[in-house]
Design a protein around this motif. Structure first.
Motif, PDB file in Angstrom:
ATOM      1  N   ASN A  82      44.346  43.018  13.326  1.00  0.00           N
ATOM      2  CA  ASN A  82      43.500  41.823  13.289  1.00  0.00           C
ATOM      3  C   ASN A  82      42.042  42.221  13.469  1.00  0.00           C
TER       4      ASN A  82
ATOM      5  N   SER B 200      50.689  38.727   8.930  1.00  0.00           N
ATOM      6  CA  SER B 200      51.233  37.689   9.801  1.00  0.00           C
ATOM      7  C   SER B 200      52.753  37.821   9.849  1.00  0.00           C
TER       8      SER B 200
ATOM      9  N   TYR C  91      45.729  28.259  15.893  1.00  0.00           N
ATOM     10  CA  TYR C  91      45.253  27.686  17.160  1.00  0.00           C
ATOM     11  C   TYR C  91      45.387  26.154  17.127  1.00  0.00           C
TER      12      TYR C  91
ATOM     13  N   ASP D  12      43.394  34.992  24.408  1.00  0.00           N
ATOM     14  CA  ASP D  12      43.123  35.039  22.956  1.00  0.00           C
ATOM     15  C   ASP D  12      42.700  36.450  22.620  1.00  0.00           C
TER      16      ASP D  12
HETATM   17  O1  LIG Z   1      47.843  37.436  14.580  1.00  0.00           O
HETATM   18  C1  LIG Z   1      48.689  37.015  15.342  1.00  0.00           C
HETATM   19  C2  LIG Z   1      49.610  35.934  14.951  1.00  0.00           C
HETATM   20  O2  LIG Z   1      49.327  35.436  13.687  1.00  0.00           O
HETATM   21  C3  LIG Z   1      48.754  37.608  16.702  1.00  0.00           C
HETATM   22  O3  LIG Z   1      49.914  37.260  17.415  1.00  0.00           O
HETATM   23  C4  LIG Z   1      47.508  37.252  17.471  1.00  0.00           C
HETATM   24  O4  LIG Z   1      47.493  37.994  18.676  1.00  0.00           O
HETATM   25  C5  LIG Z   1      47.444  35.760  17.788  1.00  0.00           C
HETATM   26  O5  LIG Z   1      46.142  35.402  18.153  1.00  0.00           O
HETATM   27  P1  LIG Z   1      45.719  35.158  19.679  1.00  0.00           P
HETATM   28  O6  LIG Z   1      46.127  36.429  20.439  1.00  0.00           O
HETATM   29  O7  LIG Z   1      44.242  34.983  19.655  1.00  0.00           O
HETATM   30  O8  LIG Z   1      46.471  33.951  20.183  1.00  0.00           O
END
Ligand SMILES: O=C(CO)[C@H](O)[C@H](O)COP(=O)(O)O
Ligand SMILES: NC(=O)C1=CN([C@@H]2O[C@H](COP(=O)(O)OP(=O)(O)OC[C@H]3O[C@@H](n4cnc5c(N)ncnc54)[C@H](O)[C@@H]3O)[C@@H](O)[C@H]2O)C=CC1
Length: 301
Positions: A95, A121, A181, A244
């Motif tokens: 990411n 994902s 989110y 996050d």
């Molecule tokens: O990319 C992801 C899911 O699609 C990862 O699980 C990511 O860590 C999720 O984001 P965050 O940690 O900010 O909640």
């Protein structure tokens, strides 16, 4: 095909296994020698360093980085850039911030090394369900490595695609996570309201199960809501502290840069910040002000 995998954690380890199941040869490296040993037992060809991993691959090489974003990715891509040859390709499936990916692609292009930013994902379910892959960067490199992408994807036809130039893959993944989110926050609020209606004594697990089939709000996240509630209906063993890993913040920053309103995603991010505060100072100030202008009660306990 054959692929080098750097980072054999929750994602890289599972991806390596999925590729091996599809008949690919995977050479893997992780700073944790224990993790490398575990993966060797599952069919990965182990390497004790990045340079050993490179030596065990045939040119033109393809090397996938699945390490934490930020400095670990920066260091890994930098080291690879110094060791690889023209014609080789680095794929960053982590990411990463899309602006870093554009910069890295530019630096590597000067050395004749291709770079693909592969937004990924699927989480820990990807091993069995496949990974949704949104790939940006050098289109020729994408075509060369397409068999790997298609094996990682949920099916060889679906859930995978080349989305645009360098940075586009990680930009799309950033927006994906911003949406994540907002969706999560909507479920969280809805279920909190259901729970608050004490006189109905609603069974939240049952309701999640009902909604999963045929309802307008069915989704994979809702499947996971039911799973989590089945394991711990009152979520008693979970502290309400939501972390996050950056992508939500970057999404909100982009909304400011592009003047695009994102009220839901911004609110979802702010809720996470608030969750980390015990007795927030701002809320105390609200109480103090109500007291000052209206003589309203201050609760001290
Ligand atoms: O990319 C992801 C899911 O699609 C990862 O699980 C990511 O860590 C999720 O984001 P965050 O940690 O900010 O909640
Ligand atoms: N867990 C998830 O749901 C998802 C994670 N991602 C991204 O995938 C990447 C990896 O995440 P996870 O596998 O969940 O993390 P993880 O913590 O399970 O695994 C990361 C692995 O990288 C290794 N590592 C750390 N620093 C390194 C370095 N400098 N060089 C080489 N290896 C190093 C660690 O030893 C570890 O095995 C991250 O960028 C993450 O944001 C992307 C989509 C979903």
């Amino acid at each position: 095909m054959e692929l080098g995998m750097i980072g054999l954690g929750r994602m890289g380890g599972n991806m390596a296994q999925r590729l091996i199941k599809s008949g690919h040869r995977v050479v893997g490296f992780d700073p944790s020698t224990e993790r490398v040993k575990e993966m060797v037992r599952l069919g990965v060809i182990g390497a004790a360093s990045i340079s050993e991993l490179i030596d065990k691959l045939v040119s033109p090489r393809a090397i996938w980085c699945m390490v934490p974003s930020g400095q670990p990715t920066e260091d890994t891509v930098h080291e690879l850039g110094g060791l690889l040859s023209p014609g080789d390709t680095i794929i960053d499936g982590g990411n990463s911030n899309y602006k870093d990916s554009i910069r890295r692609a530019g630096n590597l292009a000067e050395k004749g090394i291709s770079f693909l930013d592969a937004g990924t994902s699927g989480g820990i379910w990807g091993l069995d369900e496949g990974y949704s892959l949104m790939v940006g960067g050098d289109a020729d490199a994408y075509r060369r490595i397409e068999p790997v992408f298609r094996s990682l994807a949920p099916s060889s036809e679906k859930g995978v695609g080349y989305v645009g130039p360098s940075g586009a893959g990680h930009f799309v993944k950033m927006v994906h996570n911003g949406i994540e989110y907002g969706l999560m926050e909507a479920y969280a609020e809805g279920f909190e309201l259901l729970r608050a209606k004490a006189d109905f004594n609603l069974d939240l697990t049952q309701i999640a199960g009902i909604w999963r089939y045929g309802s307008v709000v069915r989704s994979w996240l809702l499947d996971l809501v039911e799973l989590a509630l089945k394991e711990d209906p009152g979520l008693k063993n979970i502290r309400a502290f939501v972390e996050d890993s950056g992508e939500g913040k970057w999404t909100v920053q982009e909304s400011l840069d592009l003047d695009v309103p994102l009220p839901v995603i911004v609110a979802a991010l702010q809720v996470r910040f608030r969750s980390r505060q015990d007795q927030p100072f701002g809320n105390k100030l609200l109480v103090a002000l109500r007291n000052k202008f209206g003589g309203h009660r201050i609760k001290t306990e």
